[in-house]
Design a protein around this motif. Structure first.
Motif, short mmCIF file in Angstrom:
data_model
loop_
_atom_site.label_atom_id
_atom_site.label_comp_id
_atom_site.label_asym_id
_atom_site.label_seq_id
_atom_site.Cartn_x
_atom_site.Cartn_y
_atom_site.Cartn_z
N TYR A 151 0.83 -1.21 0.00
CA TYR A 151 0.00 0.00 0.00
C TYR A 151 0.87 1.26 0.00
O TYR A 151 0.55 2.24 -0.68
N LEU A 152 1.96 1.23 0.74
CA LEU A 152 2.88 2.38 0.73
C LEU A 152 3.47 2.55 -0.66
O LEU A 152 3.51 3.68 -1.20
N SER A 153 3.90 1.47 -1.27
CA SER A 153 4.51 1.52 -2.60
C SER A 153 3.54 2.07 -3.65
O SER A 153 3.91 2.93 -4.45
N LEU A 209 -9.75 -6.94 -10.51
CA LEU A 209 -8.62 -6.21 -9.94
C LEU A 209 -7.38 -6.39 -10.81
O LEU A 209 -6.67 -5.42 -11.10
N LEU A 210 -7.11 -7.60 -11.23
CA LEU A 210 -5.95 -7.84 -12.10
C LEU A 210 -6.07 -7.07 -13.42
O LEU A 210 -5.09 -6.49 -13.89
N LEU A 211 -7.26 -7.07 -14.00
CA LEU A 211 -7.46 -6.31 -15.23
C LEU A 211 -7.21 -4.82 -15.01
O LEU A 211 -6.52 -4.17 -15.79
N SER A 212 -7.75 -4.29 -13.91
CA SER A 212 -7.53 -2.87 -13.62
C SER A 212 -6.06 -2.58 -13.33
O SER A 212 -5.56 -1.51 -13.66
N LEU A 213 -5.36 -3.56 -12.75
CA LEU A 213 -3.92 -3.39 -12.50
C LEU A 213 -3.13 -3.34 -13.80
O LEU A 213 -2.16 -2.58 -13.91
N ILE A 244 6.94 0.75 -12.23
CA ILE A 244 7.83 -0.25 -11.62
C ILE A 244 7.46 -0.46 -10.15
O ILE A 244 7.48 -1.59 -9.65
N LEU A 245 7.08 0.61 -9.47
CA LEU A 245 6.67 0.49 -8.06
C LEU A 245 5.40 -0.35 -7.89
O LEU A 245 5.15 -0.87 -6.81
N THR A 246 4.60 -0.46 -8.94
CA THR A 246 3.37 -1.26 -8.84
C THR A 246 3.61 -2.75 -9.13
O THR A 246 2.74 -3.57 -8.86
N ALA A 247 4.77 -3.11 -9.66
CA ALA A 247 5.03 -4.50 -10.03
C ALA A 247 4.92 -5.47 -8.85
O ALA A 247 4.27 -6.51 -8.98
N PRO A 248 5.52 -5.19 -7.67
CA PRO A 248 5.36 -6.13 -6.56
C PRO A 248 3.90 -6.29 -6.14
O PRO A 248 3.46 -7.40 -5.79
N TYR A 249 3.14 -5.22 -6.22
CA TYR A 249 1.72 -5.27 -5.90
C TYR A 249 0.99 -6.21 -6.87
O TYR A 249 0.21 -7.07 -6.46
N ALA A 250 1.27 -6.06 -8.15
CA ALA A 250 0.63 -6.91 -9.15
C ALA A 250 0.99 -8.39 -8.92
O ALA A 250 0.13 -9.26 -8.99
N LEU A 251 2.25 -8.64 -8.63
CA LEU A 251 2.68 -10.03 -8.37
C LEU A 251 1.98 -10.59 -7.13
O LEU A 251 1.55 -11.74 -7.12
N TRP A 252 1.84 -9.77 -6.09
CA TRP A 252 1.17 -10.23 -4.88
C TRP A 252 -0.32 -10.49 -5.14
O TRP A 252 -0.87 -11.44 -4.63
N VAL A 253 -0.94 -9.65 -5.93
CA VAL A 253 -2.36 -9.86 -6.24
C VAL A 253 -2.54 -11.15 -7.04
O VAL A 253 -3.50 -11.89 -6.81
N ILE A 254 -1.61 -11.46 -7.94
CA ILE A 254 -1.67 -12.73 -8.66
C ILE A 254 -1.54 -13.89 -7.67
O ILE A 254 -2.30 -14.87 -7.72
N TYR A 255 -0.58 -13.78 -6.77
CA TYR A 255 -0.38 -14.81 -5.75
C TYR A 255 -1.64 -14.95 -4.88
O TYR A 255 -2.12 -16.06 -4.63
N ALA A 256 -2.19 -13.83 -4.43
CA ALA A 256 -3.40 -13.86 -3.61
C ALA A 256 -4.58 -14.45 -4.38
O ALA A 256 -5.41 -15.16 -3.81
#
Length: 183
Positions: free
Chosen positions: A77-79, A139-143, A159-171
């Motif tokens: 969320y900070l990222s 959510l993934l589509l909007s990401l 680039i700062l959103t990449a870890p978030y996208a990876l975590w959402v895929i994992y979740a």
């Protein structure tokens, strides 16, 4: 005779840092605060169920301990707050409406997931997990849209959103597992 050589000019691709003004600080603080509120909401909605029905179900083997989620989501969320802020700062030089709209949409979807997955399950059973999975897919589509738009505006933000996208895929993979195993 001595010749003086002037230093080379900075590369054209180098971005000069812009001074922060009070509005910049206020917007960054607001983005962080809104995301903190979303995190607190998700935690408040989830907590009673984590110790309830969720604790009674054998989790998939790739699910980390519950405390990991709070740590990871806080950092993410900070990222993404910083990423959105970097895009917002470009508003005078570039069109950022689509990028920031995609940001808001994905945050709304993110906020909806916890109440649907955790709080609705006792009321409607596995349908809640399938609805939560649908939210994850949206959510993934909007990401994808947000990350692409951020890239057009400010690559660092994307680039700062990449870890978030990876975590959402994992979740989402965890949500799929629960949708399949829950009655």
């Amino acid at each position: 005779m001595t010749t003086t050589v002037a230093p080379p000019p900075p590369p054209a691709t180098r971005r000069r840092a812009r001074a922060l003004n009070p509005a910049d600080v206020l917007v960054l603080a607001s983005l962080i605060a809104v995301n903190a509120l979303i995190a607190m909401f998700g935690s408040a909605v989830s907590r009673p169920h984590i110790n309830g029905w969720y604790a009674e179900v054998a989790p998939p083997i790739w699910v980390p301990p519950n405390w990991v989620f709070g740590v990871v989501w806080s950092a993410l969320y900070l990222s993404i707050s910083i990423a959105a802020w970097l895009v917002w700062r470009e508003r005078r030089r570039r069109r950022v409406t689509i990028a920031l709209t995609a940001y808001v949409i994905q945050m709304v979807l993110n906020c909806l997931w916890s109440p649907v997955f955790f709080a609705l399950y006792p009321a409607i059973g596995s349908l809640a997990t399938w609805l939560a999975l649908g939210i994850h897919m949206a959510l993934l589509l909007s990401l994808v849209v947000m990350t692409s738009e951020f890239w057009q505006v400010r690559r660092t933000a994307s680039i700062l959103t990449a870890p978030y996208a990876l975590w959402v895929i994992y979740a989402a993979s965890i949500t799929v597992a629960y949708a399949v195993i829950l009655p």
